[in-house]
Design a protein around this motif. Structure first.
Motif, short mmCIF file in Angstrom:
data_model
loop_
_atom_site.label_atom_id
_atom_site.label_comp_id
_atom_site.label_asym_id
_atom_site.label_seq_id
_atom_site.Cartn_x
_atom_site.Cartn_y
_atom_site.Cartn_z
N SER A 195 -48.76 -22.62 -51.61
CA SER A 195 -48.76 -22.81 -52.68
C SER A 195 -49.19 -24.40 -52.63
O SER A 195 -49.39 -25.16 -51.96
CB SER A 195 -47.40 -23.04 -53.56
N ALA A 196 -49.65 -24.70 -54.03
CA ALA A 196 -50.50 -26.23 -54.18
C ALA A 196 -49.76 -26.85 -55.54
O ALA A 196 -49.64 -25.78 -56.42
CB ALA A 196 -51.69 -26.12 -54.10
N ARG A 209 -43.29 -33.40 -49.66
CA ARG A 209 -44.16 -34.07 -48.83
C ARG A 209 -43.78 -34.41 -47.60
O ARG A 209 -44.28 -34.39 -46.57
CB ARG A 209 -44.80 -35.50 -49.36
N GLU A 210 -42.36 -34.75 -47.28
CA GLU A 210 -41.58 -34.96 -46.40
C GLU A 210 -41.47 -33.72 -45.41
O GLU A 210 -41.35 -33.72 -44.44
CB GLU A 210 -40.42 -35.89 -46.38
N ARG A 211 -40.99 -32.77 -46.15
CA ARG A 211 -40.19 -31.53 -45.56
C ARG A 211 -41.07 -30.11 -45.62
O ARG A 211 -40.61 -29.25 -44.78
CB ARG A 211 -38.80 -31.33 -46.16
N GLU A 214 -46.14 -25.92 -46.10
CA GLU A 214 -46.11 -24.88 -47.08
C GLU A 214 -46.80 -25.25 -48.29
O GLU A 214 -47.17 -24.25 -49.03
CB GLU A 214 -44.47 -24.47 -47.31
N VAL A 215 -46.53 -26.42 -48.65
CA VAL A 215 -46.91 -26.71 -50.13
C VAL A 215 -48.01 -28.01 -49.97
O VAL A 215 -47.81 -29.22 -49.41
CB VAL A 215 -45.68 -27.46 -50.96
N ARG A 216 -49.00 -27.97 -50.81
CA ARG A 216 -50.17 -29.04 -50.63
C ARG A 216 -49.76 -29.81 -51.94
O ARG A 216 -49.85 -29.24 -53.02
CB ARG A 216 -51.54 -28.56 -50.75
N PHE A 217 -49.57 -31.13 -51.74
CA PHE A 217 -49.21 -31.87 -52.81
C PHE A 217 -50.03 -33.03 -53.33
O PHE A 217 -50.53 -33.54 -52.46
CB PHE A 217 -47.66 -32.36 -52.72
N PHE A 218 -50.73 -32.71 -54.42
CA PHE A 218 -51.71 -33.76 -54.99
C PHE A 218 -51.30 -34.55 -56.07
O PHE A 218 -50.56 -33.94 -57.11
CB PHE A 218 -53.23 -32.93 -55.33
N VAL A 219 -51.60 -35.65 -56.15
CA VAL A 219 -51.40 -36.53 -57.50
C VAL A 219 -52.81 -36.94 -58.05
O VAL A 219 -53.34 -37.62 -57.35
CB VAL A 219 -50.42 -37.72 -57.23
#
Lengths: 202, 202
Positions: free
Chosen positions: A61-62, A80-82, A86-91
């Motif tokens: 997921s993202a 982000r740390e863990r 699995e997860v793309r994180f954008f701000v």
């Protein structure tokens, strides 16, 4: 069994039968356009709860955060740390818009966020995309609602889920969505002088 | 800067000032009694989103699932396999009540769940307790609402947060709570023949 228990069993049996009949008609699978809106608490939390479910099911997921960028939110650190795999994180946003007071900068950030969002939605590896607080950017017309709705309806891959959060969702988006939940505030502790607390609000 | 941008900056400045003033009055920290109710989707997801925030902040938490016990939910697998140290996960219910059709068994399961819930809430190591779908057990009077409310008001440690989910929350609970959100269903894909899907519903 007492009478009350017998009546209960009978009633539950009827509910189960009705539910089973209903579920038999629910055979289609498709990616959903989901909207969490309204003034109540939990719109983003619920989106992140679905991200947790995706991790649990091995569905990549993202997340694109449109507004809360400057907040060191629990979710961001955690994911982000863990769960970087699995997860793309954008701000894209730089804090709530009243912290910035620069409309052109806000618009540029929102547009960058939307470009990232489109890329992630089109990526065949990604099953679920959370567009957190995008409704704020749409409300202030930082993003064009028609463009967003047309993309979701006509370019989103059929099986990809997209969840859009934030109060004041535009009517066009509600019309286009498959699932819309309005979060209504019945009671809030801010009214009684209690401040935002970690674990609950961030 | 154009006129429009100047007006925007002025308006945002006012909002920021009002918000800053409001936040200055919010100085108290205390454990909250939170209720997620209503027919809309996301009541449990949002509770699990807060569990994720607790993990992120290093706040130990506990979950008691009152109803969804037999479902192999994403959350349960995820938390039990990967966060056994951070989150204590208990299941008291044995599936939705219309799957069981045995009132006495349901009552016994609800009571077991409530005993576990009290232990977890009283445990000084635990900062946050999620009582998932407890409102269903309260609605059918499997648990005594007065007992639950009195415990939350008078025996819950001051700093412990408790979140109670499920539709049809009792008025007594709403009255006792600090924060209540009603989840309203605006649109649901079941109506169009789409079935429950992983990552979204479970």
């Amino acid at each position: 069994m007492t009478d009350e228990n017998a009546r209960h069993a009978e009633k539950m049996k009827k509910i189960k039968a009705a539910r089973d009949r209903m579920m038999e008609t629910k055979t289609e699978e498709k990616g959903l356009i989901m909207v969490h809106t309204g003034p109540g608490k939990g719109k983003s939390s619920s989106g992140f709860g679905m991200i947790m479910r995706c991790i649990a099911h091995g569905m990549p997921s993202a997340v694109v955060q449109f507004i809360k960028g400057n907040w060191d939110t629990g979710e961001k650190t955690f994911l982000r740390e863990r769960f970087a795999d699995e997860v793309r994180f954008f701000v894209s946003g730089e804090g709530f818009t009243w912290e910035v007071q620069d409309r052109e900068k806000d618009i540029a950030a929102a547009k960058r966020g939307w470009e990232i969002a489109k890329e992630q939605i089109l990526d065949p590896e990604i099953a679920f995309v959370l567009l957190d607080e995008i409704n704020i950017a749409l409300r202030y017309d930082y993003l064009d609602i028609d463009e967003v709705v047309e993309f979701l309806l006509y370019q989103k891959p059929r099986m990809t889920h997209v969840c859009l959060t934030g109060r004041n969702a535009k009517p066009e988006l509600i019309e286009a969505a498959d699932l819309v939940t309005e979060y209504t505030l019945v009671k809030h502790p801010f009214r009684d002088g209690v401040k935002a607390q970690k674990g609950v609000e961030f």
